[in-house]
Write a protein that holds these residues in place. Structure first.
Motif, PDB file in Angstrom:
ATOM      1  N   ALA A  74      32.571  40.116  39.140  1.00 46.94           N
ATOM      2  CA  ALA A  74      33.848  39.405  39.070  1.00 46.94           C
ATOM      3  C   ALA A  74      34.215  39.011  37.645  1.00 46.94           C
ATOM      4  CB  ALA A  74      33.792  38.158  39.948  1.00 46.94           C
ATOM      5  N   ILE A  75      33.275  39.110  36.710  1.00 45.25           N
ATOM      6  CA  ILE A  75      33.506  38.691  35.329  1.00 45.25           C
ATOM      7  C   ILE A  75      33.943  39.902  34.505  1.00 45.25           C
ATOM      8  CG2 ILE A  75      32.475  37.627  33.290  1.00 45.25           C
ATOM      9  CD1 ILE A  75      30.380  36.377  35.211  1.00 45.25           C
ATOM     10  N   ILE A  76      34.989  39.732  33.695  1.00 41.50           N
ATOM     11  CA  ILE A  76      35.430  40.824  32.820  1.00 41.50           C
ATOM     12  C   ILE A  76      34.218  41.324  32.026  1.00 41.50           C
ATOM     13  CG2 ILE A  76      36.874  41.402  30.831  1.00 41.50           C
ATOM     14  CD1 ILE A  76      38.937  39.390  31.900  1.00 41.50           C
ATOM     15  N   PRO A  77      33.883  42.609  32.132  1.00 38.49           N
ATOM     16  CA  PRO A  77      32.614  43.114  31.589  1.00 38.49           C
ATOM     17  C   PRO A  77      32.360  42.796  30.123  1.00 38.49           C
ATOM     18  CG  PRO A  77      33.601  44.755  33.025  1.00 38.49           C
ATOM     19  CD  PRO A  77      34.620  43.653  32.872  1.00 38.49           C
ATOM     20  N   SER A  78      33.382  42.879  29.276  1.00 39.45           N
ATOM     21  CA  SER A  78      33.154  42.638  27.850  1.00 39.45           C
ATOM     22  C   SER A  78      32.751  41.193  27.578  1.00 39.45           C
ATOM     23  CB  SER A  78      34.407  42.991  27.043  1.00 39.45           C
ATOM     24  OG  SER A  78      35.500  42.175  27.421  1.00 39.45           O
ATOM     25  N   PHE A  79      33.267  40.264  28.370  1.00 40.68           N
ATOM     26  CA  PHE A  79      32.883  38.865  28.189  1.00 40.68           C
ATOM     27  C   PHE A  79      31.413  38.667  28.555  1.00 40.68           C
ATOM     28  CE2 PHE A  79      37.490  38.189  28.457  1.00 40.68           C
ATOM     29  CZ  PHE A  79      37.681  37.297  27.419  1.00 40.68           C
ATOM     30  N   LEU A  80      30.994  39.251  29.672  1.00 38.82           N
ATOM     31  CA  LEU A  80      29.598  39.120  30.077  1.00 38.82           C
ATOM     32  C   LEU A  80      28.688  39.798  29.060  1.00 38.82           C
ATOM     33  CD1 LEU A  80      27.687  38.062  32.256  1.00 38.82           C
ATOM     34  CD2 LEU A  80      27.906  40.270  33.411  1.00 38.82           C
ATOM     35  N   ARG A  81      29.091  40.969  28.591  1.00 40.60           N
ATOM     36  CA  ARG A  81      28.289  41.712  27.612  1.00 40.60           C
ATOM     37  C   ARG A  81      28.101  40.913  26.329  1.00 40.60           C
ATOM     38  NH1 ARG A  81      31.848  45.910  25.811  1.00 40.60           N
ATOM     39  NH2 ARG A  81      32.426  44.377  24.229  1.00 40.60           N
ATOM     40  N   ASP A  82      29.186  40.335  25.830  1.00 40.63           N
ATOM     41  CA  ASP A  82      29.134  39.649  24.542  1.00 40.63           C
ATOM     42  C   ASP A  82      28.642  38.208  24.644  1.00 40.63           C
ATOM     43  OD1 ASP A  82      30.099  41.939  23.356  1.00 40.63           O
ATOM     44  OD2 ASP A  82      32.183  41.279  23.357  1.00 40.63           O
ATOM     45  N   SER A  83      28.451  37.717  25.872  1.00 42.87           N
ATOM     46  CA  SER A  83      28.061  36.313  26.035  1.00 42.87           C
ATOM     47  C   SER A  83      26.691  36.024  25.434  1.00 42.87           C
ATOM     48  CB  SER A  83      28.076  35.924  27.516  1.00 42.87           C
ATOM     49  OG  SER A  83      27.085  36.630  28.259  1.00 42.87           O
TER      50      SER A  83
END
Length: 376
Positions: free
Chosen positions: A118-127
């Motif tokens: 459910a989380i925009i992938p780039s946000f999760l990746r860069d978190s």
């Protein structure tokens, strides 16, 4: 982290087929409640009511107005008393403590219990780089993002979008009428002074490099600010104070969160929120479960509820902030979409300045200069 309009619209408008929500009967811990501590405007009644109706879990809500307040509350209570918290992801170091389980008052998340799709992938990746992991384990999940830029009353200072600068806070026509949060104005004014070549700082990234560099840069920035202290109109530290700087203290210009100017604009079109040409300051807020949480299953149920596209849209409409949930944009109001398009043009999205993960010297050194500005 880079964002462009195509990426945002494409990511935010893809709806999940089957939202993953834990119902009350899946929450097997000792209580039918979840204790949430969040920013004051995050969990508004329409969201709280929907959560309780959809899950049958009772929501107990406590609010705070700043990251400093949240961190001091959790540190004072040794990570106990609450289940879910919403820190800025770059502030995760504020929850570390040698006495805490695993060295931090945040649980290592069981990602099998979270609807991570459910989380925009780039946000999760860069978190991870921004502070979302601790010792290689995810402790915070991206939830929403927003910005700090310039709120301007154009009936008092009519500056075009292309000319707007953090330096406009210090123009003669802003005498006694500039609003800002002290710790933020150090960064915004620093970006301005770097851009004009007066205080080189590698776009303020060098304050993270070492204590010596931080003292050099913030020392020169503070000197410039104090030379223009006649422009001080109001300090703010939370959303209510930021709005009051304009509605009550009659400030004409301010470095504020986006929601300040956007909500003022909904009431009076003279107010606008815009990106300064030096780059809009961007933050990412998150959700996590505290180490002393007593209602862990209900906490996961709450997190997954907040990761629904419909709830992400409700949140955006309520606050003016931008959801990190896939599909939330489809539930945003026409007014929200209008304001997003006015502020976040392609050139703005390609020139964002992101808060970095805190390093040990950053906060204590910055606080020294905040105190100098406050006492001026």
């Amino acid at each position: 982290m880079a964002i462009n309009r195509r990426h945002f619209i494409a990511s935010a408008s893809t709806i999940l087929a089957t939202p993953f929500i834990l119902k009350a009967h899946d929450a097997l811990s000792s209580s039918g409640s979840v204790k949430v501590i969040a920013w004051g405007d995050y969990i508004q009644p329409n969201i709280a009511d929907k959560f309780e109706k959809d899950t049958g879990i009772n929501l107990e809500l406590t609010t705070y107005g700043s990251n400093d307040e949240a961190e001091s509350t959790i540190q004072a209570n040794a990570g106990k008393g609450f289940d879910v918290i919403f820190p800025s992801i770059t502030n995760s170091q504020g929850y570390t403590n040698a006495s805490a389980p695993n060295g931090i008052y945040l649980k290592m998340l069981d990602m099998n219990k979270v609807n991570v799709d459910a989380i925009i992938p780039s946000f999760l990746r860069d978190s991870a780089a921004l502070g979302g992991t601790f010792n290689g384990k995810q402790v915070l999940l991206p939830f929403d993002w927003g910005t700090e830029g310039i709120t301007l009353n154009r009936s008092k200072m009519n500056i075009s979008d292309s000319d707007l600068s953090y330096g406009d806070l210090w123009k003669p026509e802003a005498k006694g009428a500039a609003a800002f949060r002290q710790k933020s104005v150090l960064m915004g004014t620093g970006l301005y002074l770097d851009a004009i070549g007066k205080v080189p700082s590698n776009r303020m990234l060098d304050v993270y490099k070492s204590e010596d560099e931080a003292r050099r840069i913030w020392g020169d920035v503070t000197k410039f600010i104090l030379e223009h202290k006649d422009n001080f109109g109001a300090f703010w530290n939370n959303a209510t104070e930021a709005s009051s700087a304009f509605s009550e203290a009659n400030c004409a210009i301010g470095q504020t969160w986006d929601t300040t100017g956007l909500l003022l604009n909904r009431e009076n079109s003279d107010f606008v929120f815009r990106a300064p040409r030096e780059g809009i300051i961007t933050w990412l807020d998150s959700m996590g479960i505290l180490s002393g949480a007593e209602n862990t299953d209900q906490a996961y149920a709450f997190i997954n509820f907040m990761l629904q596209p419909e709830v992400g849209g409700m949140f955006a409409n309520n606050t003016g902030y931008n959801s990190a949930v896939v599909g939330a944009a489809d539930f945003a109001s026409d007014e929200f979409k209008r304001q997003f398009n006015e502020v976040y043009r392609e050139d703005v999205l390609s020139n964002m300045w992101w808060w970095q993960a805190d390093v040990p010297h950053f906060t204590p050194v910055r606080n020294e200069f905040v105190e100098i500005i406050t006492n001026a």
